[in-house]
Enzyme design. Sequence first.
Site, PDB file in Angstrom:
ATOM      1  N   LYS A   8      -4.304  10.890   4.955  1.00 45.87           N
ATOM      2  CA  LYS A   8      -4.070  10.310   6.283  1.00 45.87           C
ATOM      3  C   LYS A   8      -3.098  11.239   7.003  1.00 45.87           C
ATOM      4  O   LYS A   8      -1.880  11.206   6.749  1.00 45.87           O
ATOM      5  CB  LYS A   8      -3.465   8.907   6.168  1.00 45.87           C
ATOM      6  N   LYS A  59       3.265   4.481  -0.906  1.00 42.43           N
ATOM      7  CA  LYS A  59       3.427   5.505  -1.937  1.00 42.43           C
ATOM      8  C   LYS A  59       4.788   6.159  -1.698  1.00 42.43           C
ATOM      9  O   LYS A  59       4.929   6.989  -0.804  1.00 42.43           O
ATOM     10  CB  LYS A  59       2.331   6.568  -1.862  1.00 42.43           C
ATOM     11  N   HIS A 116       0.825  -1.212   0.000  1.00 42.27           N
ATOM     12  CA  HIS A 116       0.000   0.000   0.000  1.00 42.27           C
ATOM     13  C   HIS A 116       0.861   1.265   0.000  1.00 42.27           C
ATOM     14  O   HIS A 116       0.338   2.371   0.107  1.00 42.27           O
ATOM     15  CB  HIS A 116      -0.910  -0.035   1.238  1.00 42.27           C
ATOM     16  N   ASP A 161      17.156  10.561  -7.093  1.00 39.66           N
ATOM     17  CA  ASP A 161      18.600  10.738  -6.880  1.00 39.66           C
ATOM     18  C   ASP A 161      19.007  10.552  -5.424  1.00 39.66           C
ATOM     19  O   ASP A 161      20.024  11.101  -4.968  1.00 39.66           O
ATOM     20  CB  ASP A 161      19.047  12.128  -7.362  1.00 39.66           C
ATOM     21  N   ASP A 211      -0.356  19.433  18.574  1.00 44.07           N
ATOM     22  CA  ASP A 211       0.226  20.623  19.207  1.00 44.07           C
ATOM     23  C   ASP A 211       1.000  21.509  18.229  1.00 44.07           C
ATOM     24  O   ASP A 211       1.973  22.166  18.609  1.00 44.07           O
ATOM     25  CB  ASP A 211       1.134  20.216  20.375  1.00 44.07           C
ATOM     26  N   HIS A 231      -9.208  11.320   1.386  1.00 45.81           N
ATOM     27  CA  HIS A 231      -8.352  10.138   1.412  1.00 45.81           C
ATOM     28  C   HIS A 231      -7.037  10.400   2.149  1.00 45.81           C
ATOM     29  O   HIS A 231      -6.234   9.495   2.344  1.00 45.81           O
ATOM     30  CB  HIS A 231      -8.083   9.705  -0.038  1.00 45.81           C
TER      31      HIS A 231
END
Length: 465
Positions: free
Chosen positions: A385, A208, A206, A213, A390, A383
């Site tokens: 997350k 991403k 899952h 470089d 604080d 979508h």
Amino acid sequence: MVVHVAVIVRAILLEGREPLARAAWLLLLLALPGLGTALYLLFGEPWISKGFRERARRTYEDLLPYAPQPAALSDQTSTADNAFRTGEAVSLWPVVPGNTGTVAPDSDTAIAMIVADIDAAHATVHLSFYIWLGDHNGTKVVEAVCRAARRGVTCRIVADAIGSHAMTKSRDWTRMREAGAHLCASLKAPLGLGFLAGHRIDLRNHRKIVVIDGSITWCGSQNCADPAFLPKRKFAPWVDILIRYEGPVARQAELIFASAWNTETGEDLRAELAKVPPPPQPGGFAAIAVGTGPLSPRGAMTDSFVAILAAARERVTITTPYFAPDPPLIAAIVAAARRGVDLSIVFPRHNDNRIVGAIARAYYPVLARAGVRIFEFRGGLLHAKTLIADGSLGLVGSANMDRRSLDLNFENNILFYSADLASQVAAHQHNWLAVSTEIDHDAVAARPLSRRFVDNLLTMVAAVF
């Protein structure tokens, strides 16, 4: 009958499973013997073959010496110490100072910025996406990879074999290979039979990850696709977040990529990683990249969320599209709200996963009683997350607050301590809250008996999903 009883005994004896998950599976097995047995055999345990586990463990250990070495952190990070120590315990490398980060304005701009980074690459391009579509944004990245590979840049491309099934069977995939890119369809299960591949078929990559470089990395919730997200267009636009980092944390993200790449393809990247890691940026902040999954210590992703919630003193804002928490996570959220932390959670009003959406709403009474402010986003499917505490401590990445992310999927997140980056993420959260509806606590408390019955049943079986 014998198989059914054997599966029940197995479900009870399996070590390391939390009691609530054990009870949920036992309930399903008793209530629906035939279906429950079949589901348990397919999805009841996060099994991965011993060979795959050993290969992944050995690969990860071999790569650890290439992580940036420890450096002194500012005393200003003291409030983040426990959260950082948790990240170090999971990743087995240290928090690194001297990072910079910028939040992309929106999903389309994020892809344009990634394409620009790929076009500027001179050595390596490492990409990993759960879903990669052949739409406008997906094609832009394909074309950028082809351009980079043709000019001699080493491109290693990972796409989940199920989440990106159409891409890995497409002409675009072939185009990248013909241009010279190295490709991996991650966690393949031949004919859908996981036992032939050595892992449960619904354990997915899952992550991403974008690393350019070895010095630039992107991390967040966005897949390689348009916000319109054509396979589920009725929920569009899909609202995501991606952050561009420079500094030593990019090497950590590359190690997460390399460990999976080495495990699945057999290519040893240690010689490439022997290069000096990116130097700390002047005035940069402390951060750590953390990869979790079914090979991590049990509860690793939950521990990361809980450590941030435990550190919070004044305010926490959370966005997550999928919410089916395990007991430690829901307890940490409730505890933070009860001790006076101003805690808000934003969910999408319309969820593409109806069951998980219903499970999230089943937790509304628990959250409301603790004093959590609950919002539902009206502007599409939120979508992103994100967790900001604080105004300085943040976690942004691929992991949801559901059982798949907590226990099953391979995820990647970056934990950071930076007032500037936290304010950038908080600005997006503020914009999402502006098009959200706050849930009335009194209305939640006044739910009818029938709704209470269904909600309580959903929270009981949440561990199965």
